[in-house]
Design a protein around this motif. Structure first.
Motif, mmCIF file in Angstrom:
data_model
loop_
_atom_site.group_PDB
_atom_site.id
_atom_site.type_symbol
_atom_site.label_atom_id
_atom_site.label_comp_id
_atom_site.label_asym_id
_atom_site.label_seq_id
_atom_site.Cartn_x
_atom_site.Cartn_y
_atom_site.Cartn_z
ATOM 1 N N ALA A 91 0.831 -1.203 0.000
ATOM 2 C CA ALA A 91 0.000 0.000 0.000
ATOM 3 C C ALA A 91 0.870 1.260 0.000
ATOM 4 O O ALA A 91 0.589 2.222 -0.732
ATOM 5 C CB ALA A 91 -0.918 -0.006 1.217
ATOM 6 N N VAL A 92 1.941 1.281 0.790
ATOM 7 C CA VAL A 92 2.817 2.453 0.835
ATOM 8 C C VAL A 92 3.496 2.660 -0.516
ATOM 9 O O VAL A 92 3.570 3.792 -1.030
ATOM 10 C CB VAL A 92 3.858 2.299 1.960
ATOM 11 N N ALA A 93 3.998 1.577 -1.100
ATOM 12 C CA ALA A 93 4.650 1.694 -2.409
ATOM 13 C C ALA A 93 3.669 2.178 -3.472
ATOM 14 O O ALA A 93 4.024 2.999 -4.331
ATOM 15 C CB ALA A 93 5.250 0.350 -2.812
ATOM 16 N N ALA A 97 3.968 5.659 -5.457
ATOM 17 C CA ALA A 97 4.095 5.634 -6.922
ATOM 18 C C ALA A 97 3.077 6.544 -7.585
ATOM 19 O O ALA A 97 3.349 7.131 -8.642
ATOM 20 C CB ALA A 97 3.934 4.205 -7.434
ATOM 21 N N THR A 98 1.896 6.700 -6.989
ATOM 22 C CA THR A 98 0.847 7.549 -7.566
ATOM 23 C C THR A 98 0.856 8.963 -6.987
ATOM 24 O O THR A 98 -0.083 9.729 -7.225
ATOM 25 C CB THR A 98 -0.531 6.899 -7.325
ATOM 26 N N ARG A 99 1.898 9.291 -6.189
ATOM 27 C CA ARG A 99 2.097 10.635 -5.644
ATOM 28 C C ARG A 99 0.952 11.094 -4.735
ATOM 29 O O ARG A 99 0.695 12.280 -4.587
ATOM 30 C CB ARG A 99 2.275 11.679 -6.763
ATOM 31 N N GLN A 100 0.283 10.145 -4.102
ATOM 32 C CA GLN A 100 -0.773 10.518 -3.159
ATOM 33 C C GLN A 100 -0.205 10.791 -1.766
ATOM 34 O O GLN A 100 -0.905 11.336 -0.915
ATOM 35 C CB GLN A 100 -1.836 9.420 -3.100
ATOM 36 N N GLY A 104 9.038 10.330 -0.497
ATOM 37 C CA GLY A 104 10.088 9.875 0.412
ATOM 38 C C GLY A 104 9.552 9.282 1.696
ATOM 39 O O GLY A 104 10.338 9.000 2.612
ATOM 40 N N MET A 105 8.229 9.092 1.763
ATOM 41 C CA MET A 105 7.612 8.572 2.983
ATOM 42 C C MET A 105 8.165 7.175 3.319
ATOM 43 O O MET A 105 8.242 6.302 2.457
ATOM 44 C CB MET A 105 6.092 8.505 2.812
ATOM 45 N N ALA A 106 8.536 6.995 4.567
ATOM 46 C CA ALA A 106 9.015 5.707 5.087
ATOM 47 C C ALA A 106 10.308 5.257 4.422
ATOM 48 O O ALA A 106 10.637 4.074 4.447
ATOM 49 C CB ALA A 106 7.941 4.622 4.947
ATOM 50 N N ALA A 165 -4.188 6.366 7.018
ATOM 51 C CA ALA A 165 -4.403 7.817 6.985
ATOM 52 C C ALA A 165 -3.217 8.578 7.573
ATOM 53 O O ALA A 165 -2.965 9.734 7.225
ATOM 54 C CB ALA A 165 -5.684 8.175 7.738
ATOM 55 N N THR A 166 -2.449 7.905 8.445
ATOM 56 C CA THR A 166 -1.272 8.547 9.045
ATOM 57 C C THR A 166 -0.224 8.878 7.997
ATOM 58 O O THR A 166 0.625 9.751 8.207
ATOM 59 C CB THR A 166 -0.673 7.615 10.116
ATOM 60 N N LEU A 167 -0.262 8.191 6.852
ATOM 61 C CA LEU A 167 0.741 8.418 5.817
ATOM 62 C C LEU A 167 0.660 9.831 5.232
ATOM 63 O O LEU A 167 1.632 10.303 4.628
ATOM 64 C CB LEU A 167 0.582 7.386 4.700
ATOM 65 N N ARG A 168 -0.455 10.501 5.391
ATOM 66 C CA ARG A 168 -0.566 11.874 4.875
ATOM 67 C C ARG A 168 0.380 12.817 5.601
ATOM 68 O O ARG A 168 0.951 13.730 5.013
ATOM 69 C CB ARG A 168 -2.000 12.367 5.013
ATOM 70 N N THR A 169 0.531 12.605 6.899
ATOM 71 C CA THR A 169 1.358 13.504 7.704
ATOM 72 C C THR A 169 2.718 12.897 8.057
ATOM 73 O O THR A 169 3.675 13.630 8.301
ATOM 74 C CB THR A 169 0.621 13.860 9.008
#
Length: 501
Positions: A91-93, A97-100, A104-106, A165-169
């Motif tokens: 899910a993170v990858a 990849a779709t720039r959502q 550089g996250m994680a 949802a935490t991935l946004r911040t």
């Protein structure tokens, strides 16, 4: 479709193989083509099902999957992958990849976690194995916030994520500090009245990591004695704690008692399968002999185990490990344990009892005892008969030899053995038998006594070496550099006569 929704990304994860985590690159490519979601790279059914979990979790957290061709490759392709821990890294990858989310996250972390349909990140077994894999790769670790607190692994930053949802911040939570668990003390030997010979045998077994078979009628106290063996064992060392905890982590077992120093005590039911005892399944998981690594494996009602299952512990008892062979290669599990077994002497249980008459025929007794098998008995160092106690002795419960007293002797014996190995090292170039003979320093009298006893009792070569190993431990308990005839005589007393087995 917006052009920005096409892209590629690589995220680091790992898969469990035995009790180790092997690194896996999660490669995601979002390209033009018919809408599809493919996962390749020898992924099992649980990973293939990740597609639906990821879709539902992304939608629930306000993300959207592009109506494009999505290909997930788990590299290396030759390594079979299993488990639901790839949900989070895929899910993170995909979102990177779709720039959502931030591309550089994680970055610099190994990710592992299962997704719920609401987007929550659930824990998966083997967190400690993943942490050690991250340490080897020089990465941090991101897992579920519901994971059991992980003991600190040097050089590994452990972060937790509660929801996609935490991935946004990117506001990940620092993992909770590991706190040593308070473990209830094991049962004490003082609660067992009498049975001084059996207690002495278990003290020797604890000092030298020997296997013990107790044979006697129902109610004679075999299970009570065996369950108290952990109370006289030394605590796990730091190295033993880590290697034992990794095994229990991959099996989803709690780690608190391990890091408190308590040695494992496993007591599987006699209906267990071969895969449950020595390891197996799909994917391959550790069995009871591996979960008992650095601890005690207690097999109650030994003769009730299926003979084909029981023979499976022969190799682990000799080698200290289990090798499970599958089409994609061998998986080696550690299995260095102290075996404690208990059995009735016959189907009714009262063969040889002083008070209760046995109702079994001679062929029934022989058939029952032969279920254990000579090869297994040959590998058990100590075999003793446990008699039922008279009522007067039973009522003296609480006045027997305490675990504290027995444990002091165990520690003295182990400390002397460590000093002896340093002061009188054996030649590592020689075989195990020669090294044992060298360590015992037998004089002519002791050697002649052992040879005569081996001949009269028809002991095999392996059984003679088992007796010699027990003799060496008895000498260590008495802090003697040489093994005397008295030590050999006591070791021989802990073997059941041939006509009883």
């Amino acid at each position: 479709m917006a052009e920005t929704q096409y892209g590629r990304c690589v995220v680091q994860s790992a898969t469990l193989r035995g009790v180790r985590a092997e690194p896996v690159d999660v490669e995601v490519a979002v390209t033009r083509g018919m809408p599809a979601f493919h996962i390749v790279g020898m992924a099992d059914a649980a990973i293939q099902e990740a597609r639906e979990r990821i879709k539902a979790a992304c939608n629930a957290c306000g993300f959207s999957l592009p109506a494009s061709k999505i290909v997930v490759n788990l590299a290396p392709g030759s390594l079979r992958k299993s488990g639901s821990g790839f949900d989070l890294p895929i899910a993170v990858a995909l979102l990177r990849a779709t720039r959502q989310i931030d591309p550089g996250m994680a970055q610099g972390y190994l990710l592992v976690g299962e997704l719920s349909l609401e987007g929550r990140v659930r824990p998966v077994p083997g967190l400690l194995a993943y942490a050690l894999c991250a340490q080897k790769l020089g990465l941090g670790l991101i897992g579920s916030s519901y994971d059991e607190p992980l003991c600190p692994v040097e050089g590994v930053t452990h972060q937790c994520i509660q929801s996609l949802a935490t991935l946004r911040t990117g506001d990940f939570q620092a993992a909770e500090p590991f706190a040593s668990a308070t473990v209830a003390p094991p049962p004490d030997f003082s609660e067992v009245a009498g049975h001084d010979v059996a207690k002495r045998a278990l003290q020797i077994a604890a000092a030298g990591e020997h296997g013990v078979l107790m044979m006697g009628p129902p109610g004679s106290g075999k299970t009570m004695l065996a369950s108290r063996l952990p109370s006289i064992l030394p605590p796990l060392s730091k190295e033993e704690q880590l290697e034992t905890a990794v095994i229990h982590s991959t099996a989803g077992q709690p780690l608190g008692p391990i890091f408190a120093g308590a040695r494992p005590f496993r007591a599987p039911h006699h209906s267990i399968s071969l895969a449950g005892l020595v390891g197996g399944g799909k994917p391959v998981r550790p069995g009871e002999v591996t979960l008992a690594h650095n601890g005690v494996l207690f097999l109650d009602e030994l003769a009730e185990f299926k003979p084909s299952v029981l023979q499976g512990i022969r190799q682990p008892m000799e080698a200290g490990c289990v090798s499970v062979t599958r089409a994609d290669g061998n998986i080696v599990f550690p299995a260095r344990f102290s075996l404690v077994a208990a059995s009735n002497p016959c189907p009714c249980g009262f063969y040889g009892d002083d008070e209760m008459a046995c109702r079994c025929t001679v062929p029934q007794v022989r058939t029952y005892q032969n279920r254990i098998g000579g090869p297994i008995l040959d590998r058990i160092d100590m075999q003793l008969e446990v008699k039922r106690l008279p009522s007067v002795s039973v009522l003296e419960t609480g006045r027997g030899t305490s675990s504290h007293t027995l444990r002091e002797g165990v520690m003295v014996g182990r400390e002397f053995a460590s000093w002896r190995r340093e002061a009188f090292p054996t030649d590592e170039a020689k075989g195990r038998t020669e090294r044992l003979l060298q360590a015992c320093q037998l004089d002519d009298k002791s050697r002649a006594f052992l040879e005569a006893a081996g001949s009269s009792q028809h002991l095999s070569g392996r059984a003679i070496m088992r007796v010699l190993s027990v003799s060496r431990t008895i000498a260590d308990l008495e802090q003697s550099q040489r093994v005397s005839a008295e030590h050999v005589g006591e070791a021989l007393s802990y073997r059941l006569p041939e006509e009883r087995t």
